[in-house]
Motif scaffolding. Structure first.
Motif, short mmCIF file in Angstrom:
data_model
loop_
_atom_site.label_atom_id
_atom_site.label_comp_id
_atom_site.label_asym_id
_atom_site.label_seq_id
_atom_site.Cartn_x
_atom_site.Cartn_y
_atom_site.Cartn_z
N PHE A 174 0.86 -1.17 0.00
CA PHE A 174 0.00 0.00 0.00
C PHE A 174 0.89 1.22 0.00
CE2 PHE A 174 -2.40 -3.25 2.28
CZ PHE A 174 -3.50 -3.32 1.44
N VAL A 197 -9.55 2.78 -3.54
CA VAL A 197 -8.30 2.51 -4.25
C VAL A 197 -7.51 1.40 -3.56
CG1 VAL A 197 -6.17 3.51 -5.15
CG2 VAL A 197 -8.22 4.91 -5.02
N PHE A 198 -7.43 1.48 -2.22
CA PHE A 198 -6.78 0.42 -1.44
C PHE A 198 -7.29 -0.94 -1.86
CE2 PHE A 198 -6.10 2.97 2.71
CZ PHE A 198 -4.76 3.12 2.44
N LEU A 242 -1.37 6.81 -0.64
CA LEU A 242 -2.81 6.67 -0.51
C LEU A 242 -3.30 7.20 0.82
CD1 LEU A 242 -3.68 3.22 -2.01
CD2 LEU A 242 -4.53 5.44 -2.67
N ALA A 243 -2.44 7.18 1.81
CA ALA A 243 -2.85 7.64 3.13
C ALA A 243 -2.42 9.09 3.32
CB ALA A 243 -2.27 6.75 4.20
N ALA A 276 -12.40 12.17 0.59
CA ALA A 276 -11.12 11.79 0.00
C ALA A 276 -10.65 10.45 0.59
CB ALA A 276 -10.08 12.87 0.25
N SER A 277 -10.81 10.29 1.89
CA SER A 277 -10.39 9.03 2.52
C SER A 277 -11.24 7.87 2.04
CB SER A 277 -10.48 9.15 4.04
OG SER A 277 -9.65 10.18 4.48
N SER A 324 -9.89 6.86 -1.12
CA SER A 324 -8.62 6.16 -0.88
C SER A 324 -8.86 4.70 -0.55
CB SER A 324 -7.86 6.79 0.29
OG SER A 324 -7.40 8.04 -0.04
N VAL A 384 -3.80 11.96 3.19
CA VAL A 384 -4.62 12.81 4.06
C VAL A 384 -4.26 12.55 5.52
CG1 VAL A 384 -6.95 13.32 4.81
CG2 VAL A 384 -6.51 12.84 2.42
#
Lengths: 278, 529
Positions: free
Chosen positions: A111, B504-505, A115-116, B497-498, B501, A118
């Protein structure tokens, strides 16, 4: 005949590969420094763009290079120490959860921490309220985030290399009363040098070229890394400052390019066994 | 194999000196960490305090107990991994179920504090007669008289004080008991005062004791506008009588639908996910972005691999001259930092001035609109990525080609196979087995290739009619970035947004599992471990 065609194809490919590089070199040397008026062979080639670049008060270029080199060097050294020590334990010691942890490391690093982003941003923001020198706008905070990704594939790589070094060497040393630490630092570390050089260079280049996290965590011009600085510089009047940008791109890319090409065999070897540039 | 598995290293010997250093380190570490956690709790960062506590307990256990000594070799790496990779992952998941973002940045207690600071001017109730004084530089003070004849002087920014005409700094009283002057200020006549546009806007006094002019004859104390009822978690507007209930982090009136700003962070369940799937405005660009996000890495992998393989085949010929030189030159694109490469191409592809467009204009009489037409922008990105990515596959493929046994080809030639047949039936299948996992890894990498998309034209050209900033070359991750960090449009939306995410994860995780299955990676790992 077929060979001739092959050579011609290869030359065409080389032209495709080198044209942008040649173009940027010519832009950097072209004193008119405008995107539209550039020639491949500039009429009055000179170093005007370099002089302008290095004296531009809006663009603290040396500062950016210094920031990038500093961040990449510290990150590389720390992450190499972290990975090498962990790889030693995984290769030479036996403890509960060893295989599970190896697998977990593999899974987690898949990962991308991008992606994290934020969460990382908010976390560094909060940390900065408590410890100001680790918050937003600090290089220490950025380095910490980079280090979070260091327990990754490189542990596998170094461990694989360690596994090929016969244990008889350690055992002999142990009989002589050496501690694990002595075996690691005095016996194995010198043997690991070739792989550490490759992993280190790839880590350095990866950190040096990293953009997203640096872009999010740093927002003042004097704190930028070179990549963030160059990218944001191009947001304004790119076409007018094309020459200056090219000069900067050249200074930023050339050292890396030279190192890469000199060590291409070692790096290619590292790549095929799974190392990554990014 | 059996020899190594029964191998037992001796316990880590510790000299007194080492032991001293270890305990010194443990003490300083805990000292620092406890201070950090304490402050985090004070500031209300519960999650941060929680994760730091967890990690430091782990570190302590590893450092103190001798049975945990093997873990000391990796304790720093583990701590960083948990803090900056595992925790952000969990944090992302937890934010995805909240409304965290613009208008919802505060905790409930903080939001209530802000809301309760709001005040209004009651239409009725205790009032003062007022007289205004103005200083040469445009400041005002008020002289107030209540019904009982008590008088006060009030300035901006300080509490009203009881005062009488003739006090120090205050002039003599006129027939009504109002001072004719106040030091530094001149008295305004009633008509001038009543027509002054600024005067009714000014809040005199300090917070909690604020006086404002209500009418030409009256000034009154402001009252808190909202009264909080903790039993029903609702706010009552004292001016209109309307009641606002807490709904998904915003105090909302059930009758008029009006909302009080600011809202606060709250758990909103799967709303972000359902918004993302159902909202017309969001779904429009999203479907388009998702489609491009699937196609773009696919085309990138196919094109870079094909070109890389083609070059590798070209150089697989023993008669090829200058192999080493050619290979070095062809490697150049890979050695330039990606950010710089993309910016160079952006300059070269400038539709008006760039060299590529100058060339196509003079050779083909056509200038590709790289930045304004969606299809050309996508083509530009694929072209740049081809330049960036082929050297990697060139290196990989030439290594893999060398490992294919030559006698297979000899057998094929004896059987009369053409070189194309040999390539299709021998080279390609064997090569794909070797580089298959790397192709998937490359797909995953490009699936999240934020830098390329963002630096070329920031995901543009914009999708017409989308309510969020979405562009034709945006992929999910660049869209997430815009939602979270690029304000404008609907503002900063960390929650949404999370949530994206996480989507996407899950896609990346699925692809990775396929990759592992494809390569039997687990088995191989267990064997080597």
């Amino acid at each position: 005949m077929i060979l001739l065609i092959k050579v011609i194809l290869a030359i065409v490919m080389v032209l495709f590969a080198l044209f942008p590089v040649a173009w940027i070199v010519s832009a950097a040397l072209d004193p008119t420094s405008q995107l539209g008026s550039q020639r491949l062979i500039p009429p009055n080639a000179g170093l005007v763009n370099f002089e302008k670049l290095l004296s531009d008060p809006l663009m603290p270029f040396w500062r950016w290079i210094w920031n990038s080199v500093k961040i990449a060097t510290i990150t590389t050294l720390l992450s190499l120490s972290i990975t090498t020590m962990a790889a030693y334990a995984f290769s030479r010691l036996r403890f509960a959860g060893r295989i599970t942890m190896l697998k977990a490391i593999m899974l987690i690093q898949i990962f991308p921490n991008l992606l994290a982003l934020v969460a990382i941003y908010l976390m560094i923001q909060q940390t900065g309220k408590i410890v100001p020198w680790l918050g937003l706008e600090t290089h220490a905070g950025l380095i910490l985030v980079y280090l979070g990704g260091s327990m990754g594939i490189n542990i596998w790589l170094i461990k694989g290399f360690l596994d090929t070094i016969p244990r008889a060497i350690d055992e002999a040393a142990m009989v002589d009363g050496a501690t694990n630490w002595q075996i690691f630092t005095q016996l194995l570390l010198p043997l690991l040098r070739p792989i550490l050089v490759v992993v280190g260079i790839l880590a350095f280049i990866g950190t040096y070229g990293e953009f997203v996290l640096a872009r999010i965590l740093l927002s003042r011009a004097e704190n930028y890394t070179l990549m963030v600085g160059l990218a944001l510089f191009t947001d304004n009047q790119f076409a007018q400052n094309w020459g200056q940008f090219s000069a900067g791109a050249l200074i930023g890319a050339l050292p890396i390019m030279i190192v890469y090409l000199l060590l291409q065999d070692q790096i290619a070897g590292g790549l095929t066994s799974g190392a990554v540039k990014e | 194999m059996s020899a190594t598995s029964t191998f037992n290293p001796p316990k880590t010997q510790q000299t007194p000196f080492f032991s001293l250093i270890r305990w010194f380190f443990i003490l300083t570490f805990n000292f620092g960490v406890i201070g950090f956690i304490y402050q985090a709790l004070q500031l209300g960062y519960m999650q941060l305090a929680g994760v730091v506590t967890t990690v430091s307990i782990l570190v302590n256990v590893i450092l103190i107990f001798s049975w945990a000594s093997p873990y000391r070799w990796m304790v720093i790496g583990l701590a960083f991994m948990i803090l900056f990779t595992v925790y952000p992952l969990i944090f992302t998941i937890s934010i995805a179920f909240t409304n965290y973002g613009d208008g919802h940045l505060l905790s409930q207690a903080q939001a209530l504090e802000v809301i309760q600071r709001e005040s209004y001017l009651p239409k009725t109730g205790k009032a003062y007669r007022w007289t205004a004084y103005q200083s040469p530089d445009g400041n005002y003070v008020l002289w107030l008289q209540d019904q009982d004849g008590q008088s006060y002087l009030v300035r901006e920014g300080s509490a009203p004080v009881a005062a009488k005409a003739g006090d120090p700094g205050i002039g003599e009283a006129d027939a009504n008991g109002i001072p004719k002057s106040i030091e530094g200020f001149t008295r305004l006549n009633p008509i001038l005062a009543a027509t002054d546009a600024k005067l009714p806007q000014i809040k005199f006094g300090v917070e909690g004791q604020t006086i404002q002019i209500r009418s030409p004859s009256e000034a009154a104390e402001l009252r808190p506008r909202y009264v909080y009822d903790s039993a029903t978690n609702s706010l009552t507007d004292q001016e209109s009588g309307e009641i606002f209930y807490a709904i998904d982090g915003t105090y909302t009136s059930r009758t008029s639908g009006k909302q009080i700003v600011p809202g606060y962070q709250s758990f909103v369940g799967v709303r972000n996910f359902s918004d993302f799937l159902q909202s017309q405005a969001l779904r429009g660009p999203l479907l388009q972005i998702l489609t491009w996000n699937i196609i773009f890495p696919l085309l990138s992998v196919v094109s870079t691999f094909s070109l890389g393989l083609a070059i590798a085949l070209l150089f697989n010929d023993a008669a090829m001259p200058f192999k080493r030189l050619f290979r070095t030159l062809l490697l150049v694109p890979y050695t330039i930092p990606t950010v710089i490469t993309i910016l160079i191409w952006r300059g070269m592809m400038n539709p008006d001035l760039g060299i590529i467009n100058q060339l196509t204009r003079s050779l083909l009489g056509f200038s590709p609109p790289w930045t304004s037409e969606p299809i050309w922008a996508q083509a530009a990105i694929l072209l740049i990525n081809l330049w960036l990515g082929y050297p990697y596959f060139m290196l990989i493929s030439s290594g893999a080609l060398r490992s294919i046994p030559a006698d297979l080809y000899e057998a094929a030639t004896i059987d009369g196979a053409s070189s194309w047949q040999a390539f299709r039936t021998i080279t390609l299948p064997l090569l794909l087995v070797a580089v298959g996992p790397l192709l998937i890894a490359s797909y995953i990498y490009n699936f999240n290739n934020f830098g390329l998309i963002y630096l070329f034209i920031g995901g543009g050209p914009p999708i017409v009619g989308a309510t969020t900033q979405a562009g034709h070359t945006d992929i999910l991750i660049s869209y997430v970035y815009k939602l979270a960090f690029a304000s404008g449009g609907r503002g900063v939306q960390y929650g949404l947004a999370s949530a994206i995410s996480i989507v996407v994860f899950s896609i990346v995780a699925t692809l990775t599992l396929i990759q592992f299955r494809f390569t039997n990676m687990w088995e191989e790992m267990s064997r080597n471990a």
